[in-house]
Design a protein around this motif. Structure first.
Motif: not given
Length: 689
Positions: A496-505, A511-514, A519-524
């Motif tokens: 893990w290098e940055s909080a933005q790595d959470f989005q592709p993870f 895979p069933f989420l839109s 994006e909302q989950m990443t922001m949370a």
């Protein structure tokens, strides 16, 4: 006669003319003669032949045919212009004879040969020059080869010498290394012995101090029995006996407490020995193998612990008998005393204190540790399993509590892979785990109190303990810890290098989420982690979602199970759950599915043969993610790296520093995954066996 003479003259003239014509032809042929055939000569021959043909008479036609054949044999089809008598203004076309073409070809060939001969000569000259250069080069090469052979001999000699020196250096290094290791081992052994002696000294000092207090109280108690305070007056004598009995009873209670403290010391020393051995097992990637010395040390520690706590329990039992007798005596004296009001309160106080450490009677007073209503079912189960009360509890450190919880998880995972059909409720499995550790049922019961108390005390600062606590009190199913550990397997794959790595993870895990949901989950997550990132922060966020019943996969699984309702609303029997999974998750292992369902059912109230869908959704989520595990292990890291390459943003220095500080604080505890705990479970079972 004249006519005859005339005829003869005419014939003579003809002959004479014929001779002159032949002579002309012969002269013409001699004039055209040459060493080689020429066009003029051949042309003259054919011209003379054409002139002779009319003179041949009967043979004219034959010679004409011969003439044509010769013409075709001599002349080719190729034409050329020809000027008659040197008059350039008048030219005719005529066919070239073959020998002319041959002569031209020979001339061209000769010219080509001359050119080639010149080139060949030039090449020969160059080759001669190159040959000379080649000879010079060969001589140079031979000289260099000789030098190279000499250098090679020198190099071989040097290599041989270097090899000898290297071997000598290696031998010396090994000797030095062995000597250093021997010194280190000696130093470590000495340091270990010193530490052990210090620990033993400190433990013995604490034990001696406790025993000194115990001996002092015991001596006072013995003295109270042997030398009662006698007074001359009857009334004063009765009061003194009551006071003496009350004091003795109070000392007995104090001695009991000291014995319980000694019991805690024995439990703590035993725990320390086990944790020194077991805690490193939780981070191993392979099954640990134990030496004979380690096995002997653990076996000796267990035997010593059992013997020690058994002796302490015997002392407590004897003390209990003694205090019971004194309590009866006090009761009789209280009836005979005239000072009921004053002494009754004192005896009552002593009696309550004695009841608080009673190991045979159930206390009716709720312990302050049991006041948390969310754990009322846990404490109820604890009280039901034994009549003991925990008067002097141990304060377990957070690291110890986490270690014990993780060891319990490892035991549960080992049982998942075994063929045992005996599936117990979670609290009973927890009790069995502690019994296998502490070997004595009463000690395991007291240790269970301490561990539950530690979970309650440290849960506010550790979300993993909140997860365990919610499993104990029934808010979550036991499958939830398996699901979280499996998520940690995937979290552990990523650097893990940055909080933005959470989005592709999150995109790969859910895979069933839109895209909007991701994006909302990443922001949370960014808000939860305060724009920091580490494996522990990601795991804590997912545990937080599980605790809040907002984890996406579990929510999705519950929604899908609701589409397969059972006979009772919100509940599914084992058959109904099996049929639903055969449709939703057809490749599930029947053994693990059945085991997880039976464990969920075992935690249900007695008489209920079905499990709420909200709990089964956690099992469904674990089994579903388990099927995707191999695919995610292959593709997850690549997805995160690809997403990084597409992102243009770069982390600021402050965020990097905050991320590093966060990782440092979180990594004080090992990052545990399903894989590492499975390995640890096998190691723990090997140790017990």
């Amino acid at each position: 006669t004249y006519q005859c003479r005339g005829n003869e003259m005419a014939l003579s003239n003809k002959r004479s003319a014929g001779r002159s014509l032949a002579v002309q032809y012969e002269v013409a042929l001699l004039d055209a003669a040459d060493e080689k055939p020429t066009e003029e000569r051949v042309q003259t021959c054919f011209q003379l032949l054409d002139e002779l043909l009319p003179q041949l008479g009967l043979y004219q036609k034959v010679f004409l045919m011969i003439r044509d054949e010769l013409f075709e044999a001599i002349y080719s089809k190729e034409l050329t212009s020809f000027s008659a008598h040197g008059d350039l203004s008048v030219s005719t076309l005529q066919r070239l004879p073959y020998f002319t073409l041959v002569q031209r070809l020979e001339q061209q060939r000769n010219e080509t040969c001359l050119i080639l001969e010149e080139k060949l000569k030039a090449i020969e000259d160059r080759l001669t020059s190159r040959d000379s250069e080649l000879q010079d080069a060969q001589k140079t090469i031979e000289t260099l080869r000789d030098e190279a052979r000499e250098h090679q001999k020198t190099a071989d000699a040097m290599m041989s010498e270097a090899k000898k020196l290297t071997e000598e250096n290696r031998r010396l290094s090994m000797a030095v290394g062995q000597h250093q290791r021997a010194q280190q081992r000696t130093a470590m052994d000495m340091e270990s012995k010193i530490n052990q002696m210090k620990s033993s000294y400190e433990a013995l000092a604490v034990e001696v101090e406790a025993l000194r207090k115990f001996k002092g109280g015991y001596d006072e108690l013995e003295q109270a029995f042997e030398e009662p305070c006698l007074q001359s007056k009857g009334r004063s004598r009765k009061v003194s006996e009551w006071e003496q009995t009350a004091n003795t009873l109070q000392m007995g209670v104090s001695l009991k407490r000291q014995l319980l403290e000694l019991q805690n010391i024995a439990m703590e020393e035993y725990d320390q020995q086990l944790e020194e051995h077991r805690m490193p097992l939780l981070g191993l990637q392979t099954v640990a193998k134990f030496s004979d010395d380690t096995i002997a040390s653990l076996s000796s520690g267990r035997e010593k612990f059992v013997k020690r706590v058994t002796e302490i329990a015997s002392e407590i039992g004897q003390m209990h008998e003694c205090t019971s007798q004194m309590k009866d005596q006090a009761t009789k004296q209280r009836k005979q005393s005239r000072h009921k009001r004053t002494l009754l309160s004192r005896v009552s106080l002593s009696s309550q204190s004695d009841d608080a450490v009673d190991m045979d009677e159930t206390s009716s007073v709720m312990h302050p540790d049991m006041a948390d209503p969310s754990f009322s079912s846990v404490w109820s189960h604890w009280r039901k399993n034994s009549r003991l009360v925990r008067v002097v509890p141990r304060d377990l450190q957070k690291e110890r509590v986490l270690s014990l919880v993780n060891q319990f998880y490892a035991t549960m995972l080992w049982e998942d892979e075994s063929d045992t059909e005996n599936v117990l409720p979670l609290l009973d499995s927890f009790s069995e785990f502690l019994l296998s550790r502490y070997l004595i049922i009463d000690i395991a019961h007291l240790a269970c109190h301490d561990l539950i108390r530690g979970v309650i005390n440290h849960s506010p600062e550790n979300i993993s303990l909140q997860l365990f606590g919610d499993q104990l009190n029934g808010r979550l199913d036991a499958a939830s810890f398996r699901y979280v550990l499996l998520l940690c397997d995937f979290i552990d794959l990523i650097d893990w290098e940055s909080a933005q790595d959470f989005q592709p993870f999150a995109t790969a895990i859910y895979p069933f989420l839109s895209e909007d949901d991701i994006e909302q989950m990443t922001m949370a997550f960014v808000a939860f982690a305060e724009n920091r990132v580490s494996k522990h922060l990601v795991a804590n966020y997912l545990i937080y979602l599980v605790l809040k019943h907002r984890e996406p996969r579990i929510v999705e699984c519950e929604s899908r199970l609701l589409q397969h309702p059972g006979q009772r609303a919100g509940l599914l029997s084992e058959i109904e759950f099996t049929e639903a999974l055969e449709t939703l998750l057809p490749l599930t292992s029947n053994r693990i599915r059945r085991r997880l369902y039976l464990q969920s059912q075992a935690d249900m109230p007695r008489g209920l043969d079905a499990v709420p869908i909200s709990r089964l959704a956690q099992t469904f989520a674990y089994l579903g993610l388990l099927q995707l595990a191999s695919l995610l292990r292959r593709s997850l890291v690549g997805n995160v790296l690809e997403a990084r390459s597409q992102n243009v943003m770069s982390a600021t220095t402050s965020s990097v520093m905050s991320r590093s500080n966060s990782a440092l604080s979180q990594n004080q505890q090992p990052f545990l995954t399903l894989s590492t705990l499975r390995m640890a479970s096998k190691s723990l079972k090997n140790e017990l066996e």
